[in-house]
Write an enzyme that holds these catalytic residues in place. Structure first.
Site, PDB file in Angstrom:
ATOM      1  N   ASN A  86       3.031  10.993   1.394  1.00  0.00           N
ATOM      2  CA  ASN A  86       3.185   9.633   1.916  1.00  0.00           C
ATOM      3  C   ASN A  86       2.149   8.653   1.364  1.00  0.00           C
ATOM      4  OD1 ASN A  86       3.847   7.541   4.166  1.00  0.00           O
ATOM      5  ND2 ASN A  86       1.663   7.970   4.406  1.00  0.00           N
ATOM      6  N   TYR A 155       3.455  -0.526  -9.432  1.00  0.00           N
ATOM      7  CA  TYR A 155       4.082   0.089  -8.253  1.00  0.00           C
ATOM      8  C   TYR A 155       5.462   0.627  -8.618  1.00  0.00           C
ATOM      9  CZ  TYR A 155       5.595   0.664  -3.391  1.00  0.00           C
ATOM     10  OH  TYR A 155       6.042   1.188  -2.194  1.00  0.00           O
ATOM     11  N   VAL A 188       8.698  -2.115   5.852  1.00  0.00           N
ATOM     12  CA  VAL A 188       8.177  -1.640   7.141  1.00  0.00           C
ATOM     13  C   VAL A 188       6.898  -2.396   7.535  1.00  0.00           C
ATOM     14  CG1 VAL A 188       7.488   0.422   8.411  1.00  0.00           C
ATOM     15  CG2 VAL A 188       9.025   0.634   6.449  1.00  0.00           C
TER      16      VAL A 188
HETATM   17  P1  NAP Z   1      -0.285   1.710   4.447  1.00  0.00           P
HETATM   18  O1  NAP Z   1      -0.232   1.291   5.856  1.00  0.00           O
HETATM   19  O2  NAP Z   1      -0.968   0.856   3.440  1.00  0.00           O
HETATM   20  O3  NAP Z   1      -0.892   3.213   4.409  1.00  0.00           O
HETATM   21  C1  NAP Z   1      -1.141   3.842   3.178  1.00  0.00           C
HETATM   22  C2  NAP Z   1      -1.877   5.125   3.453  1.00  0.00           C
HETATM   23  O4  NAP Z   1      -2.148   5.756   2.188  1.00  0.00           O
HETATM   24  C3  NAP Z   1      -3.232   4.899   4.147  1.00  0.00           C
HETATM   25  O5  NAP Z   1      -3.473   5.933   5.062  1.00  0.00           O
HETATM   26  C4  NAP Z   1      -4.207   4.994   2.976  1.00  0.00           C
HETATM   27  O6  NAP Z   1      -5.522   5.366   3.343  1.00  0.00           O
HETATM   28  C5  NAP Z   1      -3.528   6.098   2.187  1.00  0.00           C
HETATM   29  N1  NAP Z   1      -4.069   6.234   0.829  1.00  0.00           N
HETATM   30  C6  NAP Z   1      -4.160   5.291  -0.135  1.00  0.00           C
HETATM   31  N2  NAP Z   1      -4.767   5.799  -1.212  1.00  0.00           N
HETATM   32  C7  NAP Z   1      -5.079   7.082  -0.925  1.00  0.00           C
HETATM   33  C8  NAP Z   1      -5.726   8.135  -1.641  1.00  0.00           C
HETATM   34  N3  NAP Z   1      -6.189   7.934  -2.877  1.00  0.00           N
HETATM   35  N4  NAP Z   1      -5.849   9.358  -1.047  1.00  0.00           N
HETATM   36  C9  NAP Z   1      -5.397   9.552   0.211  1.00  0.00           C
HETATM   37  N5  NAP Z   1      -4.801   8.593   0.939  1.00  0.00           N
HETATM   38  C10 NAP Z   1      -4.647   7.375   0.369  1.00  0.00           C
HETATM   39  O7  NAP Z   1       1.174   1.926   3.837  1.00  0.00           O
HETATM   40  P2  NAP Z   1       2.576   2.390   4.475  1.00  0.00           P
HETATM   41  O8  NAP Z   1       3.422   1.183   4.581  1.00  0.00           O
HETATM   42  O9  NAP Z   1       2.365   3.268   5.659  1.00  0.00           O
HETATM   43  O10 NAP Z   1       3.133   3.222   3.238  1.00  0.00           O
HETATM   44  C11 NAP Z   1       3.308   4.614   3.226  1.00  0.00           C
HETATM   45  C12 NAP Z   1       4.219   4.962   2.058  1.00  0.00           C
HETATM   46  O11 NAP Z   1       5.468   4.260   2.193  1.00  0.00           O
HETATM   47  C13 NAP Z   1       3.660   4.561   0.695  1.00  0.00           C
HETATM   48  O12 NAP Z   1       3.899   5.590  -0.250  1.00  0.00           O
HETATM   49  C14 NAP Z   1       4.471   3.316   0.325  1.00  0.00           C
HETATM   50  O13 NAP Z   1       4.588   3.132  -1.065  1.00  0.00           O
HETATM   51  C15 NAP Z   1       5.811   3.621   0.976  1.00  0.00           C
HETATM   52  N6  NAP Z   1       6.606   2.418   1.240  1.00  0.00           N
HETATM   53  C16 NAP Z   1       6.196   1.507   2.162  1.00  0.00           C
HETATM   54  C17 NAP Z   1       6.973   0.364   2.373  1.00  0.00           C
HETATM   55  C18 NAP Z   1       6.593  -0.676   3.391  1.00  0.00           C
HETATM   56  O14 NAP Z   1       7.319  -1.689   3.512  1.00  0.00           O
HETATM   57  N7  NAP Z   1       5.531  -0.503   4.150  1.00  0.00           N
HETATM   58  C19 NAP Z   1       8.161   0.165   1.636  1.00  0.00           C
HETATM   59  C20 NAP Z   1       8.542   1.130   0.709  1.00  0.00           C
HETATM   60  C21 NAP Z   1       7.760   2.260   0.517  1.00  0.00           C
HETATM   61  P3  NAP Z   1      -6.678   4.257   3.677  1.00  0.00           P
HETATM   62  O15 NAP Z   1      -6.458   3.824   5.104  1.00  0.00           O
HETATM   63  O16 NAP Z   1      -7.939   5.017   3.469  1.00  0.00           O
HETATM   64  O17 NAP Z   1      -6.489   3.116   2.715  1.00  0.00           O
END
Ligand code: NAP
Length: 235
Positions: A86, A155, A188
């Site tokens: 994730n 990305y 999201v």
């Molecule tokens: P988020 O709230 O920004 O959370 C991202 C998570 O990834 C955080 O826990 C962050 O840790 C962690 N992370 C980043 N770099 C890391 C590393 N080098 N090692 C370990 N952990 C790391 O994002 P989210 O929206 O929950 O996204 C989760 C996934 O869904 C991602 O893969 C994203 O691309 C995908 N996604 C999200 C959306 C959306 O609309 N939100 C849409 C499409 C896809 P820190 O707290 O330490 O930064």
């Protein structure tokens, strides 16, 4: 049997909600995060809700960190049934492919592609050996190619690569009860998605949980949103 599930980037957002729902579905969850303090706090919240959750530090770009996770899980649990890749970053929104700093592209690939790749290398052989495993790669519709337009290259390319990894790993474990799929959570409301996004983390995690707990006759090598296949060539 209680399955052992590993979730990356789980201190907040979709990862944290995935842990919450997985821990409510007959899994012992290992919540991981790169920041130990924030990860422990997140794990504490779930434990206070009565959920079976352990914590382990994990920086997905660091192979030594991945190796430590593998060693410690094997020592304590002896198996891994579910891997949810994730963790992700979104660092170049709207920036031109020509202008984006190369370091940004490299960092994005390190987290969004090499991270899941390292974790697959660590855990898929184990899943093959135990003839059971479910890998869920959290990708994005931004990783579809046919009508891909300009900007946000780091990305988009990282998620295309993640989708390709999904197909390749899935094919290499065909014949074993190991399912490897990729999915788009939609737009999201998280730190990444921002407050205007239409979807909740609960809705986003639903398809992840479905793929993480697939029956033995479930799909593999697929790309899903809302529990339905989506085309690899979608916008
Ligand atoms: P988020 O709230 O920004 O959370 C991202 C998570 O990834 C955080 O826990 C962050 O840790 C962690 N992370 C980043 N770099 C890391 C590393 N080098 N090692 C370990 N952990 C790391 O994002 P989210 O929206 O929950 O996204 C989760 C996934 O869904 C991602 O893969 C994203 O691309 C995908 N996604 C999200 C959306 C959306 O609309 N939100 C849409 C499409 C896809 P820190 O707290 O330490 O930064």
């Amino acid at each position: 049997m209680t399955g052992i599930a590993v979730v990356t980037g789980a201190n907040r957002g979709i990862g944290l909600e995935t842990c919450r729902q997985l821990a409510g579905s007959d899994c012992h969850v290992i919540l991981t995060s790169r920041d130990e303090v924030r990860g422990q706090q997140a794990a504490d919240i779930l434990r206070q809700e009565g959920k079976p959750v352990s914590y382990h530090q994990l920086e997905v770009t660091d192979m030594a960190s991945v190796a430590r996770l593998r060693t410690d899980i094997l020592k304590e649990f002896g198996r891994v049934d579910v891997l949810v890749n994730n963790a992700g970053v979104y660092l170049d929104e709207g920036i031109s492919v020509i202008e984006v700093p190369l370091e940004t592209v490299q960092l994005t690939m390190d987290v969004n592609f090499y991270g899941p790749y390292h974790l697959c290398r660590a855990f898929v052989p184990l899943m093959r050996q135990q003839n059971y495993g479910r890998v869920v790669n959290v990708s994005s519709g931004a990783g579809s190619i046919t009508e891909m337009n300009g900007r946000t290259a780091a990305y988009k390319i990282s998620k295309v690569a993640l989708n390709a990894l999904t197909r390749i790993v899935a094919d290499e474990v065909r014949g074993y009860n190991v399912k490897v799929n990729t999915m788009c959570p939609g737009w999201v409301r998280t730190e990444m998605g921002g407050p205007a996004a239409p979807r909740s983390v609960e809705e986003a995690a639903d398809t992840i949980i479905w793929l993480a707990t697939l029956q033995d006759d479930g799909p593999t090598g697929g790309f899903f949103r809302d529990r339905k296949p989506i085309p690899w060539s979608e916008l």
